[in-house]
Write an enzyme that holds these catalytic residues in place. Structure first.
Site: not given
Ligand SMILES: Nc1ncnc2c1ncn2[C@@H]1O[C@H](COP(=O)(O)OP(=O)(O)OP(=O)(O)O)[C@@H](O)[C@H]1O
Length: 466
Positions: A164, A190-191
């Site tokens: 996300k 968030e962090r």
């Molecule tokens: N478009 C992308 N291309 C490559 N790697 C990705 C991509 N999207 C996510 N990732 C991988 O997935 C990991 C987690 O993504 P992200 O921090 O955006 O998740 P999140 O859904 O925001 O998590 P949280 O709920 O823990 O905040 C990233 O650190 C990366 O390694």
């Protein structure tokens, strides 16, 4: 003691009181006359608190907006009259601020000419407008399957770690630079590390000057995380209403607003409702979401990351948030685990913009054909797992070949993850996305292997390279 036309100004008089009870972040204060009203701002020493409910007999229940350590019974509390007011205007651009509109970027307070109360009513329904215009993002999967509405609300749904924040950063990268108006980023719960990274990235991208960043992160009091959205909206409304501008509002993460509301509700001693959420979930969320609207004067386009607890899309918070949106981009754990980034679920993502009247008949037909092919492939997966692909009819084998190439074609290298993945980002115009999908849909045999379609931009780039 009346609500002024300029917003819910709290015109109470100054008053003095004393603390009579402290429970976690909730502080009861006994006031003499006049008793401050709901949303009034009071101070116990340095600790700011907002009145959340009236207990009776001159006692008000307040939510602390900072640490309550150091507070004690009997300590004097001062109400100056009025609620939280934050600076609005051009002075906040290029700044990183907190819930009070105070700087957290180490610079002097914004030199604002006006301050506005953060609790304000949404614009009347008669003032709101719908434009049915698409905001192109250059991200294939989104522009094709879940086009974002300019002046509308889009949600990026997903469980923990499915991408996300990465997707939101990419959307900022692709849209803020070309956006005509101003942008506001609102970080909720968030962090803090992510906040700092984003601040640096925006500086490096040279877009900070037309952007405001507001943070109420996970280390802050629930009251702060609950109110930071109101602070953001107050600033956004100034640009929309007073300046007639188009505002891009990015929120990471709106689920944390609901969660903060639930913490506040618990602290206030209210009985929880479904799945432990606050009984006021729907009204609290609506009060904020209704303010995010576009009017005759200007627009607010919002993109909101939505954390989905335990990947359960029937969660009451996720379901409520969903009901306010015009487009929802759903990120799937299965796709993320296969490395198919952005992990957009083509069958679960949707947008009210995806109609022939808005995007045109061709786009609509291609999007439907892509969905149909991927849905057919989903159904064939079990058979393939049990019997092997050889057992499929020639027609079904062609469906699988197309679907697997479409899945890969809808992945895309991101600018914001360049450093870690070693690839450079690609911006793909919707016309190229449509051409590419149409070509894949029209073929039954393919010269190139599936892997050739993975993490590319337009299909024409692929052909140029071979
Ligand atoms: N478009 C992308 N291309 C490559 N790697 C990705 C991509 N999207 C996510 N990732 C991988 O997935 C990991 C987690 O993504 P992200 O921090 O955006 O998740 P999140 O859904 O925001 O998590 P949280 O709920 O823990 O905040 C990233 O650190 C990366 O390694």
């Amino acid at each position: 003691m009346t609500d002024s036309a300029a917003g819910n100004r709290i015109d109470t008089e100054a008053s003095d009181g004393a603390i009579v009870a402290i429970r976690g972040g909730v502080v009861d204060v006994a006031f003499g006359a006049p008793v401050p009203r709901i949303h009034a701002l009071v101070h116990a020493g340095d600790v700011a608190m907002e009145v959340a409910s009236l207990v009776g007999d001159g006692v008000v229940r307040c939510i602390a907006l900072g640490s309550v350590r150091g507070l004690g019974l009997g300590l004097p509390v001062a109400a100056k009259g009025g609620g939280i007011e934050v600076p609005v205007g051009e002075a906040v651009l290029g700044r990183m601020l907190n819930v009070f509109g105070a700087p957290i970027d180490g610079r002097a307070p914004p030199d604002a000419v006006a301050y506005r109360p953060i609790h304000r009513p949404p614009p009347p329904l008669s003032d709101r407008v719908l434009r049915a215009e698409v905001l192109e993002t250059g991200i294939k999967a989104i522009d094709l399957l879940s086009p974002i509405e300019r002046g509308g609300k889009t949600g990026l749904f997903g469980g923990a770690g499915v991408g996300k924040t990465v997707l939101l950063s990419e959307l900022i990268h692709n849209t803020v630079e070309h956006h005509r108006g101003v942008s506001l980023f609102c970080g909720i719960g968030e962090r803090s590390r992510e906040a700092e990274e984003l601040w640096r990235e925006m500086g490096a991208a040279g877009v900070r000057d037309k952007m405001v960043m507001l943070f109420g992160q996970m280390n802050e009091a629930p009251g702060v995380r609950f109110l930071i959205g109101n602070t953001a909206l107050t600033m956004a409304e100034f640009f929309r209403d007073d300046r007639g501008q188009d505002v891009l509002l990015l929120i990471d993460n709106i689920f944390r607003f609901v969660q903060a509301g639930s913490e506040v509700s618990g602290l206030l001693g209210r009985m929880p409702s479904r799945v432990g959420y606050q009984p006021t979930l729907a009204t609290e969320l609506a009060a904020l979401q209704e303010r995010i609207s576009s009017t005759q004067r200007g627009s607010i386009t919002s993109i909101q990351a939505v954390y989905v607890p335990a990947d359960d899309f029937t969660d009451p918070a996720a379901a409520q948030i969903f009901s306010h949106l015009s487009a929802s981009v759903v990120l799937s754990r299965k796709r993320a685990s296969e490395g198919l980034y952005p992990a957009v679920d083509p069958l679960a993502s949707a947008s009210v913009m995806l109609t022939p009247a808005v995007v045109g008949q061709r786009h609509y037909d291609i999007a439907r054909a892509v969905r149909r092919t991927l849905a057919e492939y989903e159904e064939l997966r079990d058979i393939i797992a049990m019997l092997g692909i050889e057992e499929l009819s020639a027609h079904d084998r062609a469906v699988v070949a197309r679907a697997r190439r479409l899945e890969r074609f809808l992945t895309q290298p991101f600018f914001t993850v360049t450093a870690s993945a070693g690839t450079s980002g690609k911006l793909v115009p919707i016309s190229e996305t449509l051409d590419g999908c149409e070509r894949i849909l029209g073929q039954t045999t393919f010269e190139l292997p599936e892997s050739a379609y993975y993490m590319i931009g337009a299909l024409s780039d692929l052909e140029a390279a071979t």
